[in-house]
Design an enzyme around this catalytic site. Structure first.
Site, mmCIF file in Angstrom:
data_model
loop_
_atom_site.group_PDB
_atom_site.id
_atom_site.type_symbol
_atom_site.label_atom_id
_atom_site.label_comp_id
_atom_site.label_asym_id
_atom_site.label_seq_id
_atom_site.Cartn_x
_atom_site.Cartn_y
_atom_site.Cartn_z
ATOM 1 N N GLU A 7 -29.450 -12.496 -2.404
ATOM 2 C CA GLU A 7 -29.286 -13.218 -1.142
ATOM 3 C C GLU A 7 -28.632 -12.307 -0.110
ATOM 4 O O GLU A 7 -29.007 -12.305 1.071
ATOM 5 C CB GLU A 7 -28.419 -14.468 -1.348
ATOM 6 C CG GLU A 7 -29.131 -15.616 -2.037
ATOM 7 C CD GLU A 7 -28.217 -16.812 -2.252
ATOM 8 O OE1 GLU A 7 -27.139 -16.873 -1.609
ATOM 9 O OE2 GLU A 7 -28.553 -17.689 -3.069
ATOM 10 N N ASP A 12 -17.327 -20.208 -8.997
ATOM 11 C CA ASP A 12 -16.034 -19.824 -8.405
ATOM 12 C C ASP A 12 -15.592 -20.772 -7.302
ATOM 13 O O ASP A 12 -14.415 -21.147 -7.227
ATOM 14 C CB ASP A 12 -16.112 -18.401 -7.826
ATOM 15 C CG ASP A 12 -16.173 -17.329 -8.889
ATOM 16 O OD1 ASP A 12 -15.955 -17.641 -10.074
ATOM 17 O OD2 ASP A 12 -16.451 -16.162 -8.532
ATOM 18 N N ARG A 57 -20.751 -17.799 -4.924
ATOM 19 C CA ARG A 57 -20.889 -17.874 -6.381
ATOM 20 C C ARG A 57 -20.443 -19.266 -6.812
ATOM 21 O O ARG A 57 -19.254 -19.597 -6.757
ATOM 22 C CB ARG A 57 -20.026 -16.794 -7.022
ATOM 23 C CG ARG A 57 -19.987 -16.819 -8.536
ATOM 24 C CD ARG A 57 -21.309 -16.387 -9.153
ATOM 25 N NE ARG A 57 -21.120 -15.920 -10.515
ATOM 26 C CZ ARG A 57 -21.897 -16.280 -11.535
ATOM 27 N NH1 ARG A 57 -22.911 -17.099 -11.343
ATOM 28 N NH2 ARG A 57 -21.684 -15.804 -12.746
ATOM 29 N N GLY A 58 -21.391 -20.094 -7.213
ATOM 30 C CA GLY A 58 -21.125 -21.491 -7.518
ATOM 31 C C GLY A 58 -19.941 -21.770 -8.419
ATOM 32 O O GLY A 58 -19.054 -22.555 -8.059
ATOM 33 N N GLY A 100 -31.522 -15.000 -11.413
ATOM 34 C CA GLY A 100 -32.438 -14.077 -12.068
ATOM 35 C C GLY A 100 -33.881 -14.258 -11.678
ATOM 36 O O GLY A 100 -34.745 -13.497 -12.084
#
Length: 211
Positions: free
Chosen positions: A131, A67, A64-65, A97
């Site tokens: 992913e 984070d 998660r970018g 999305g």
């Protein structure tokens, strides 16, 4: 004393995290484990005359970018590069999305090792979750890293508490401009099952080493 997160008692994987900035993270055990898995997969592939050598990378980092992109993911990425390992680290949330790019899908499907960094807002990202589904369909070895969350958070996605449970509930109630559910129940179920499945895989619990 810190203990490894593992569903297999005989497997002991440990990683240490210092209480200083991300640059001081001691990722040597993780890098060694990833390196070994990648080398084993490469040896197996080389021994198979029918295998596909047109791989995009050895290791794919699912994360998660917001984070961890500039901290843990970046640090791990550069450490692996120093070991001569080809690593895929995608652009921050560029596909959120939407559909996978052909490059990203190829990277997931051909990587021998797939590192999933589970952080506090991971399950709020449909890109991360999609992913993960593709990672579970691939033949690569999945190594989970729990950063700010516990394996229990991934298992208990239908409970009242927990960051993953809350994130999935938020996705469940999201609507389109026409007032219809944005994500159908089948997709939500697949995401829940994927998180639960990976939670049972041996991995690294970084919080256990933060003192």
């Amino acid at each position: 004393m810190a203990s490894p997160v593992s569903s297999c008692p005989e497997t002991e994987i440990q990683i240490e995290i210092a209480s200083s900035p991300p640059r001081s993270h001691n990722l040597r055990p993780a890098v060694s484990a990833i390196d070994a898995s990648s080398a084993a997969a490469t040896t197996s592939t080389s021994a198979n005359p029918h295998s596909n050598h047109n791989t995009y990378c050895d290791v794919f980092i699912n994360h998660r970018g917001p984070d961890v992109k500039k901290t843990l993911a970046s640090h791990l990425y550069h450490r692996l590069l120093l070991h001569g390992i080809r690593v895929f680290l995608d652009r921050p949330e560029s596909q959120e999305g939407g559909n996978f790019s052909s490059e990203l899908e190829a990277a997931i499907r051909t990587a021998s090792v797939l590192v999933a960094i589970f952080s506090r807002t991971y399950a709020a990202s449909t890109s991360c979750l999609n992913e993960l589904l593709l990672m579970l369909e691939s033949k690569g070895t999945i190594i989970p890293v729990f950063y700010g969350v516990k394996p229990e958070d991934l298992r208990l996605t239908q409970s009242k508490d927990g960051v993953c449970a809350q994130a999935l509930r938020n996705l469940e109630i999201k609507q389109t401009g026409e007032g219809k559910p944005r994500y159908d129940s089948t997709t939500i179920k697949k995401w829940r099952e994927a998180l639960c499945r990976v939670a049972e895989t041996s991995g690294f619990d970084l919080d256990a080493y933060n003192g």
